[in-house]
Enzyme design. Sequence first.
Site, mmCIF file in Angstrom:
data_model
loop_
_atom_site.group_PDB
_atom_site.id
_atom_site.type_symbol
_atom_site.label_atom_id
_atom_site.label_comp_id
_atom_site.label_asym_id
_atom_site.label_seq_id
_atom_site.Cartn_x
_atom_site.Cartn_y
_atom_site.Cartn_z
ATOM 1 N N ASP A 116 0.871 -1.175 0.000
ATOM 2 C CA ASP A 116 0.000 0.000 0.000
ATOM 3 C C ASP A 116 0.907 1.223 0.000
ATOM 4 O O ASP A 116 1.419 1.623 -1.038
ATOM 5 C CB ASP A 116 -0.939 -0.076 1.209
ATOM 6 C CG ASP A 116 -1.944 1.065 1.249
ATOM 7 O OD1 ASP A 116 -1.996 1.852 0.292
ATOM 8 O OD2 ASP A 116 -2.678 1.182 2.248
ATOM 9 N N LYS A 144 -1.495 -1.744 -4.439
ATOM 10 C CA LYS A 144 -2.548 -0.740 -4.610
ATOM 11 C C LYS A 144 -2.066 0.408 -5.475
ATOM 12 O O LYS A 144 -0.931 0.869 -5.312
ATOM 13 C CB LYS A 144 -2.956 -0.155 -3.263
ATOM 14 C CG LYS A 144 -3.986 -0.964 -2.547
ATOM 15 C CD LYS A 144 -4.552 -0.192 -1.384
ATOM 16 C CE LYS A 144 -5.155 -1.154 -0.397
ATOM 17 N NZ LYS A 144 -5.726 -0.513 0.775
ATOM 18 N N VAL A 167 -9.397 -3.945 0.948
ATOM 19 C CA VAL A 167 -9.801 -5.300 0.579
ATOM 20 C C VAL A 167 -9.524 -6.299 1.702
ATOM 21 O O VAL A 167 -8.627 -6.090 2.526
ATOM 22 C CB VAL A 167 -9.086 -5.757 -0.718
ATOM 23 C CG1 VAL A 167 -9.593 -4.983 -1.925
ATOM 24 C CG2 VAL A 167 -7.567 -5.632 -0.607
ATOM 25 N N ARG A 179 -10.097 -13.129 7.079
ATOM 26 C CA ARG A 179 -8.900 -13.703 6.442
ATOM 27 C C ARG A 179 -9.218 -15.011 5.738
ATOM 28 O O ARG A 179 -8.512 -15.427 4.829
ATOM 29 C CB ARG A 179 -7.824 -13.979 7.502
ATOM 30 C CG ARG A 179 -7.292 -12.745 8.198
ATOM 31 C CD ARG A 179 -6.057 -13.122 9.001
ATOM 32 N NE ARG A 179 -5.692 -12.138 9.993
ATOM 33 C CZ ARG A 179 -4.951 -11.062 9.765
ATOM 34 N NH1 ARG A 179 -4.527 -10.825 8.554
ATOM 35 N NH2 ARG A 179 -4.654 -10.226 10.728
HETATM 36 P P1 IMP Z 1 1.815 -0.270 3.831
HETATM 37 O O1 IMP Z 1 2.842 -0.264 4.904
HETATM 38 O O2 IMP Z 1 0.988 0.984 3.792
HETATM 39 O O3 IMP Z 1 2.353 -0.632 2.452
HETATM 40 O O4 IMP Z 1 0.763 -1.356 4.225
HETATM 41 C C1 IMP Z 1 1.022 -2.690 4.075
HETATM 42 C C2 IMP Z 1 0.332 -3.517 5.134
HETATM 43 O O5 IMP Z 1 -0.926 -2.961 5.508
HETATM 44 C C3 IMP Z 1 0.072 -4.861 4.570
HETATM 45 O O6 IMP Z 1 1.032 -5.766 5.071
HETATM 46 C C4 IMP Z 1 -1.301 -5.200 5.065
HETATM 47 O O7 IMP Z 1 -1.207 -5.984 6.232
HETATM 48 C C5 IMP Z 1 -1.958 -3.911 5.427
HETATM 49 N N1 IMP Z 1 -2.932 -3.460 4.401
HETATM 50 C C6 IMP Z 1 -2.764 -2.495 3.465
HETATM 51 N N2 IMP Z 1 -3.858 -2.357 2.693
HETATM 52 C C7 IMP Z 1 -4.737 -3.256 3.157
HETATM 53 C C8 IMP Z 1 -6.076 -3.619 2.738
HETATM 54 O O8 IMP Z 1 -6.663 -3.094 1.780
HETATM 55 N N3 IMP Z 1 -6.662 -4.610 3.461
HETATM 56 C C9 IMP Z 1 -6.065 -5.241 4.504
HETATM 57 N N4 IMP Z 1 -4.818 -4.939 4.913
HETATM 58 C C10 IMP Z 1 -4.164 -3.960 4.240
#
Ligand code: IMP
Length: 196
Positions: A116, A144, A167, A179
């Site tokens: 993300d 994403k 999601v 999950r």
């Molecule tokens: P980031 O650090 O913002 O890239 O987020 C990554 C982490 O956030 C992933 O390992 C997921 O566990 C969680 N995450 C990000 N987007 C989602 C989503 O749409 N649904 C569920 N978990 C998410």
Amino acid sequence: MPQQDHKSVRTAGSASSRPGRELLSRGRIARRVAELGDQIAARYDRGELTVLVVLSGAVIFAADLVRRLTVPVRLEFADLHSYPGCSTRSQGIQAGARLPQSLGGRDVLVVDDILDSGQTLGWLLEQVGRQGPRSLSACVLLRKDRADLRRRVEADWVGFDIEDLFVVGYGLDYDNLYRNLGGVHVLEPGQREGAP
Ligand code: IMP
Ligand code: MG
């Protein structure tokens, strides 16, 4: 073909209802995970591979992925929490993250559920990199489309690029729920009781 287990999935509803529309079916995910597994197997065709699974969201993906690999695999787990409780945007890595400390000299593949903001993967690759692995790469099931930011980290293998939606399913959760869904579903804002 519609699947039995998705019969009761609705497109909108209250926080207590099931998640909304199916974005990726169980079958589509299975086909893509098999492709990814075969690509990764071709890359690591000798020696052994250490697969570092990011808890908890990546466990189901990783379980399917590693079974496509042909080299001996060591499974390790990174216990991080960037989305505590009902959060739907990363809150940064929370205190208390736990990582294996035995990754020096190893070929390490980090497996996460979704890229993300990239904070999680960026932090993890940096930490693992400090241990001096022989090689380090990353595979995520989902990425994403975040037009609002420029990520400073990328994954070497990506299952699917998706819109900027929240999601759940196939390992991904909301407040530790959903999950177990076989496919990936969109969780509409109205279904996220308690989200900030
Ligand atoms: P980031 O650090 O913002 O890239 O987020 C990554 C982490 O956030 C992933 O390992 C997921 O566990 C969680 N995450 C990000 N987007 C989602 C989503 O749409 N649904 C569920 N978990 C998410
Ligand atoms: Mg995660």
